[in-house]
Design a protein around this motif. Structure first.
Motif, PDB file in Angstrom:
ATOM      1  N   GLY A  46      19.591  39.919  72.767  1.00 27.82           N
ATOM      2  CA  GLY A  46      18.651  39.761  71.669  1.00 27.82           C
ATOM      3  C   GLY A  46      18.914  40.807  70.621  1.00 27.82           C
ATOM      4  O   GLY A  46      19.895  41.525  70.655  1.00 27.82           O
ATOM      5  N   HIS A  47      18.009  40.885  69.698  1.00 24.84           N
ATOM      6  CA  HIS A  47      18.141  41.826  68.593  1.00 24.84           C
ATOM      7  C   HIS A  47      17.211  43.010  68.771  1.00 24.84           C
ATOM      8  O   HIS A  47      16.980  43.743  67.821  1.00 24.84           O
ATOM      9  CB  HIS A  47      17.836  41.121  67.269  1.00 24.84           C
ATOM     10  CG  HIS A  47      18.777  40.011  66.958  1.00 24.84           C
ATOM     11  ND1 HIS A  47      20.075  40.234  66.579  1.00 24.84           N
ATOM     12  CD2 HIS A  47      18.617  38.675  66.985  1.00 24.84           C
ATOM     13  CE1 HIS A  47      20.664  39.070  66.362  1.00 24.84           C
ATOM     14  NE2 HIS A  47      19.803  38.111  66.610  1.00 24.84           N
ATOM     15  N   GLY A  48      16.645  43.203  69.952  1.00 30.51           N
ATOM     16  CA  GLY A  48      15.654  44.249  70.165  1.00 30.51           C
ATOM     17  C   GLY A  48      16.151  45.642  69.828  1.00 30.51           C
ATOM     18  O   GLY A  48      15.524  46.368  69.064  1.00 30.51           O
ATOM     19  N   ALA A  82      17.065  45.877  66.156  1.00 34.49           N
ATOM     20  CA  ALA A  82      15.866  45.872  65.322  1.00 34.49           C
ATOM     21  C   ALA A  82      15.171  47.224  65.372  1.00 34.49           C
ATOM     22  O   ALA A  82      14.656  47.695  64.356  1.00 34.49           O
ATOM     23  CB  ALA A  82      14.911  44.765  65.778  1.00 34.49           C
ATOM     24  N   ASP A  83      15.164  47.863  66.539  1.00 35.41           N
ATOM     25  CA  ASP A  83      14.571  49.196  66.638  1.00 35.41           C
ATOM     26  C   ASP A  83      15.349  50.190  65.790  1.00 35.41           C
ATOM     27  O   ASP A  83      14.767  51.035  65.112  1.00 35.41           O
ATOM     28  CB  ASP A  83      14.538  49.663  68.087  1.00 35.41           C
ATOM     29  CG  ASP A  83      13.568  48.868  68.943  1.00 35.41           C
ATOM     30  OD1 ASP A  83      12.750  48.124  68.372  1.00 35.41           O
ATOM     31  OD2 ASP A  83      13.642  48.996  70.178  1.00 35.41           O
ATOM     32  N   GLY A  84      16.659  50.096  65.804  1.00 32.86           N
ATOM     33  CA  GLY A  84      17.487  50.967  64.969  1.00 32.86           C
ATOM     34  C   GLY A  84      17.256  50.722  63.487  1.00 32.86           C
ATOM     35  O   GLY A  84      17.235  51.666  62.691  1.00 32.86           O
ATOM     36  N   MET A  85      17.082  49.462  63.114  1.00 33.84           N
ATOM     37  CA  MET A  85      16.802  49.148  61.713  1.00 33.84           C
ATOM     38  C   MET A  85      15.442  49.699  61.290  1.00 33.84           C
ATOM     39  O   MET A  85      15.282  50.160  60.163  1.00 33.84           O
ATOM     40  CB  MET A  85      16.849  47.635  61.485  1.00 33.84           C
ATOM     41  CG  MET A  85      18.245  47.072  61.454  1.00 33.84           C
ATOM     42  SD  MET A  85      18.267  45.335  60.983  1.00 33.84           S
ATOM     43  CE  MET A  85      18.072  44.571  62.571  1.00 33.84           C
ATOM     44  N   ALA A  86      14.461  49.662  62.181  1.00 35.85           N
ATOM     45  CA  ALA A  86      13.137  50.194  61.871  1.00 35.85           C
ATOM     46  C   ALA A  86      13.202  51.697  61.616  1.00 35.85           C
ATOM     47  O   ALA A  86      12.634  52.203  60.644  1.00 35.85           O
ATOM     48  CB  ALA A  86      12.158  49.888  63.008  1.00 35.85           C
ATOM     49  N   VAL A  87      13.922  52.403  62.470  1.00 37.37           N
ATOM     50  CA  VAL A  87      14.063  53.853  62.306  1.00 37.37           C
ATOM     51  C   VAL A  87      14.848  54.161  61.034  1.00 37.37           C
ATOM     52  O   VAL A  87      14.488  55.063  60.261  1.00 37.37           O
ATOM     53  CB  VAL A  87      14.737  54.473  63.545  1.00 37.37           C
ATOM     54  CG1 VAL A  87      15.072  55.931  63.313  1.00 37.37           C
ATOM     55  CG2 VAL A  87      13.837  54.315  64.765  1.00 37.37           C
ATOM     56  N   ALA A 110      13.980  44.272  60.466  1.00 39.42           N
ATOM     57  CA  ALA A 110      13.445  44.749  61.749  1.00 39.42           C
ATOM     58  C   ALA A 110      12.187  43.983  62.128  1.00 39.42           C
ATOM     59  O   ALA A 110      11.999  43.623  63.294  1.00 39.42           O
ATOM     60  CB  ALA A 110      13.157  46.249  61.665  1.00 39.42           C
ATOM     61  N   LEU A 111      11.319  43.733  61.149  1.00 37.48           N
ATOM     62  CA  LEU A 111      10.112  42.960  61.438  1.00 37.48           C
ATOM     63  C   LEU A 111      10.448  41.507  61.765  1.00 37.48           C
ATOM     64  O   LEU A 111       9.807  40.889  62.622  1.00 37.48           O
ATOM     65  CB  LEU A 111       9.147  43.036  60.256  1.00 37.48           C
ATOM     66  CG  LEU A 111       8.511  44.413  60.022  1.00 37.48           C
ATOM     67  CD1 LEU A 111       7.777  44.439  58.692  1.00 37.48           C
ATOM     68  CD2 LEU A 111       7.589  44.771  61.168  1.00 37.48           C
ATOM     69  N   TRP A 112      11.460  40.964  61.111  1.00 33.13           N
ATOM     70  CA  TRP A 112      11.889  39.586  61.369  1.00 33.13           C
ATOM     71  C   TRP A 112      12.403  39.442  62.801  1.00 33.13           C
ATOM     72  O   TRP A 112      12.123  38.460  63.479  1.00 33.13           O
ATOM     73  CB  TRP A 112      12.964  39.192  60.369  1.00 33.13           C
ATOM     74  CG  TRP A 112      13.496  37.820  60.591  1.00 33.13           C
ATOM     75  CD1 TRP A 112      14.636  37.474  61.255  1.00 33.13           C
ATOM     76  CD2 TRP A 112      12.921  36.586  60.163  1.00 33.13           C
ATOM     77  NE1 TRP A 112      14.803  36.129  61.269  1.00 33.13           N
ATOM     78  CE2 TRP A 112      13.759  35.550  60.604  1.00 33.13           C
ATOM     79  CE3 TRP A 112      11.775  36.276  59.455  1.00 33.13           C
ATOM     80  CZ2 TRP A 112      13.484  34.221  60.348  1.00 33.13           C
ATOM     81  CZ3 TRP A 112      11.506  34.946  59.207  1.00 33.13           C
ATOM     82  CH2 TRP A 112      12.352  33.939  59.644  1.00 33.13           C
ATOM     83  N   TYR A 113      13.157  40.460  63.265  1.00 29.83           N
ATOM     84  CA  TYR A 113      13.707  40.434  64.623  1.00 29.83           C
ATOM     85  C   TYR A 113      12.727  40.967  65.663  1.00 29.83           C
ATOM     86  O   TYR A 113      13.101  41.196  66.803  1.00 29.83           O
ATOM     87  CB  TYR A 113      15.012  41.228  64.686  1.00 29.83           C
ATOM     88  CG  TYR A 113      16.156  40.570  63.975  1.00 29.83           C
ATOM     89  CD1 TYR A 113      16.466  39.234  64.182  1.00 29.83           C
ATOM     90  CD2 TYR A 113      16.942  41.288  63.088  1.00 29.83           C
ATOM     91  CE1 TYR A 113      17.513  38.631  63.533  1.00 29.83           C
ATOM     92  CE2 TYR A 113      18.005  40.697  62.431  1.00 29.83           C
ATOM     93  CZ  TYR A 113      18.281  39.365  62.664  1.00 29.83           C
ATOM     94  OH  TYR A 113      19.330  38.777  62.011  1.00 29.83           O
ATOM     95  N   ARG A 151       6.836  51.917  62.730  1.00 28.75           N
ATOM     96  CA  ARG A 151       7.865  52.622  61.985  1.00 28.75           C
ATOM     97  C   ARG A 151       8.488  51.706  60.936  1.00 28.75           C
ATOM     98  O   ARG A 151       8.803  52.143  59.836  1.00 28.75           O
ATOM     99  CB  ARG A 151       8.933  53.142  62.938  1.00 28.75           C
ATOM    100  CG  ARG A 151       9.839  54.106  62.251  1.00 28.75           C
ATOM    101  CD  ARG A 151      10.399  55.160  63.117  1.00 28.75           C
ATOM    102  NE  ARG A 151       9.361  55.943  63.763  1.00 28.75           N
ATOM    103  CZ  ARG A 151       9.538  56.534  64.934  1.00 28.75           C
ATOM    104  NH1 ARG A 151      10.667  56.424  65.554  1.00 28.75           N
ATOM    105  NH2 ARG A 151       8.582  57.240  65.483  1.00 28.75           N
ATOM    106  N   ALA A 152       8.651  50.438  61.256  1.00 29.24           N
ATOM    107  CA  ALA A 152       9.185  49.492  60.274  1.00 29.24           C
ATOM    108  C   ALA A 152       8.208  49.302  59.112  1.00 29.24           C
ATOM    109  O   ALA A 152       8.622  49.233  57.956  1.00 29.24           O
ATOM    110  CB  ALA A 152       9.483  48.149  60.938  1.00 29.24           C
TER     111      ALA A 152
END
Length: 90
Positions: free
Chosen positions: A11-13, A16-21, A49-52, A59-60
């Protein structure tokens, strides 16, 4: 058919967490330097990040708010001083 692309556990979990940070950090830095570039980048990363469906939703959202604030600071600077550059000395 490729087993990697159909795997239900991938998945993109983590991404996505990295994109939020990253959106939070870029939005925060954008308040100080290069708000023209870092603000939109923070908005895009936070939206992705919110999309994924990141686990770091707060944080996002902060990254999204900071990205918008970067653009607001830029708009205020352009309106008041006619430039996108600001300094502490006035």
């Amino acid at each position: 058919m490729d087993a990697v692309s159909t795997s239900p556990t991938r998945g993109h979990g983590r991404d996505a967490d990295g994109m939020a940070v990253a959106s939070f950090v870029l939005g925060l830095l954008g308040l100080l330097v290069m708000n023209v570039f870092l603000g939109p980048m923070a908005i895009v990363l936070a939206s992705m990040a919110l999309w994924y469906r990141t686990a770091r939703r707060g944080r996002a959202l902060f990254g999204l708010a900071l990205g918008v604030a970067d653009l607001a600071v830029m708009a205020i600077l352009v309106t008041l001083h006619g430039t996108v550059i600001w300094n502490f000395t006035g």
